[in-house]
Design a protein around this motif. Structure first.
Motif, PDB file in Angstrom:
ATOM      1  N   CYS B  88       7.349  -9.608   3.585  1.00  0.00           N
ATOM      2  CA  CYS B  88       5.991  -9.497   3.035  1.00  0.00           C
ATOM      3  C   CYS B  88       5.247 -10.814   3.225  1.00  0.00           C
ATOM      4  N   GLY B 141       3.113  -6.427   4.192  1.00  0.00           N
ATOM      5  CA  GLY B 141       2.308  -7.639   4.002  1.00  0.00           C
ATOM      6  C   GLY B 141       1.184  -7.779   5.010  1.00  0.00           C
ATOM      7  N   TYR B 154       4.042  -8.215  -4.642  1.00  0.00           N
ATOM      8  CA  TYR B 154       5.254  -8.151  -3.805  1.00  0.00           C
ATOM      9  C   TYR B 154       6.501  -8.113  -4.680  1.00  0.00           C
TER      10      TYR B 154
END
Lengths: 202, 206
Positions: B88, B141, B154
């Motif tokens: 991410c 991401g 996240y």
């Protein structure tokens, strides 16, 4: 009340009661049409009787053959079927799809009717060969605006569940009357396929 | 008489506990799914739970490590969320998206491993789990812009990954009857089939 039932009630009743009270709020969809994609995928295989009967025949045959065919066929079928669906999506033509599907019903129905017992590899090849036709015909008809992935998952899962139905019905094979019943079912599927073949030709 | 009284008491306790729980924990109302209105951690978690491409890939890995046993499960439990988080971060830094349908590849690899009940080494499994986490994390991401709340989102996302791996792998590890393990393998073949079709959709769109 037996000890077992008492334990069952005292363990599960509070949980069930809590779940009944614990009503969750309704959830909207993140993208319009996505969740419907799954439902139309589930609905698609069960909407055509030719597909339904052929899938049930795969399950019935697997149950007649016993282990390991009872699980090899349902494991192999969705993968090969998806290969057929991918061919359709890529635009690779497959001539005579409707004939192939009708022929699959005749052959699978006959296999159940006569309780054919070929080696496992040959049974898997027969089932896999016809799976390509079923995938090609049915896997590609996504209504516009719906999620391809969810549609595919619904389609595959519904087909797998139809195998499950066939295997469950096939469990009666352990009794003598059950073996006769399965043979009748095979005869029914094979004769129904004549109708579909006629429709494909006409 | 005494016995009937104690029986009544236990019945009352049986139904009073859920009632009390219900009273103190009302279900939150959810107006929108993109934003939970409960902070970024829940937004991230929900994003994961509503992305079938990610969910199915994680389930496939969890089914596989579950079939292989506790050592594999423990490895994937921590490695996958860790690499996912890292992915991410890298995705947020990078500017390029990925045109190739990564999810389809994950479905094929992990679904195939489950369907075949493949006996691969712990090291190879770790490598595959790390790759899965990095690639899917990167995709998660790639569309995001840097902010503190994104980082927290996240965290929520990888918490979802962690919990899902833990639940599914633990469930499969406990399965003993042969038919139950075969049912898991059938699920793997369904995942492969979905992956093949997903690849077909991607090719048609592309």
């Amino acid at each position: 009340m037996s000890d077992f039932r008492r334990a069952l009630v005292s363990r599960w009743a509070p949980l069930l009661f809590a779940m009944a009270l614990w009503a969750q709020s309704a959830q909207g969809h993140i993208h319009k049409g996505e969740a419907i994609g799954f439902l139309s995928g589930v609905r698609h295989p069960v909407s055509g009787l030719d597909h339904v009967l052929a899938m049930i025949a795969v399950g019935l045959w697997g149950a007649q053959l016993g282990a390991p065919a009872i699980w090899v066929l349902p494991v192999a079928f969705p993968m090969v079927m998806a290969l057929g669906g991918m061919m359709g999506l890529l635009g690779i033509p497959l001539p005579g799809v409707e004939y192939g599907i009708a022929a699959s019903m005749i052959l699978l129905g006959a296999a159940v009717l006569f309780e054919l017992r070929p080696p496992l590899a040959i049974a898997a090849v027969i089932v896999g060969f016809f799976a390509i036709f079923h995938g090609h015909a049915h896997g590609t008809e996504l209504p516009p605006g719906q999620s391809g992935l969810l549609y595919s998952m619904g389609f595959v899962m519904a087909t797998g569940c139809l195998h499950g139905v066939g295997i469950s019905i096939g469990l009666v094979h352990r009794w003598t009357w059950g073996q006769m019943f399965l043979r009748f079912a095979g005869a029914f599927i094979a004769s129904a396929s004549v109708f579909f073949l006629w429709r494909a030709v006409a | 008489m005494k016995r009937a009284w104690s029986c009544l008491k236990s019945r009352v306790a049986m139904f009073a506990t859920p009632l009390l729980l219900f009273a103190i924990c009302p279900a939150p109302a959810q107006a929108h799914l993109n934003s939970t209105n409960m902070g970024p951690i829940y937004d991230g978690l929900l994003h994961f739970l509503l992305s079938p491409e990610d969910l199915v890939a994680v389930v496939a890995l969890a089914l596989f490590v579950g079939l292989r046993g506790p050592a594999y499960g423990r490895r994937a439990l921590f490695l996958l969320p860790g690499c996912w988080f890292l992915g991410c971060l890298i995705g947020t830094l990078a500017t390029h998206g990925v045109a190739f349908p990564i999810a389809a590849l994950s479905f094929l690899i992990f679904g195939g491993l489950v369907a075949a009940n493949a006996q691969i080494s712990l090291r190879a499994t770790s490598l595959l789990a790390a790759l899965l986490g990095l690639l899917h994390g990167y995709l998660n991401g790639a569309g995001m812009r840097w902010s503190a709340s994104v980082l927290v989102a996240y965290l929520g996302l990888v918490t979802g990954v962690f919990v899902l791996v833990a639940l599914v792998a633990a469930f499969v590890i406990r399965l003993r009857p042969p038919w139950a393990r075969i049912a898991v393998r059938v699920a793997g073949s369904w995942i492969v089939a979905s992956g093949l079709l997903l690849l077909g959709w991607a090719a048609r769109r592309g």
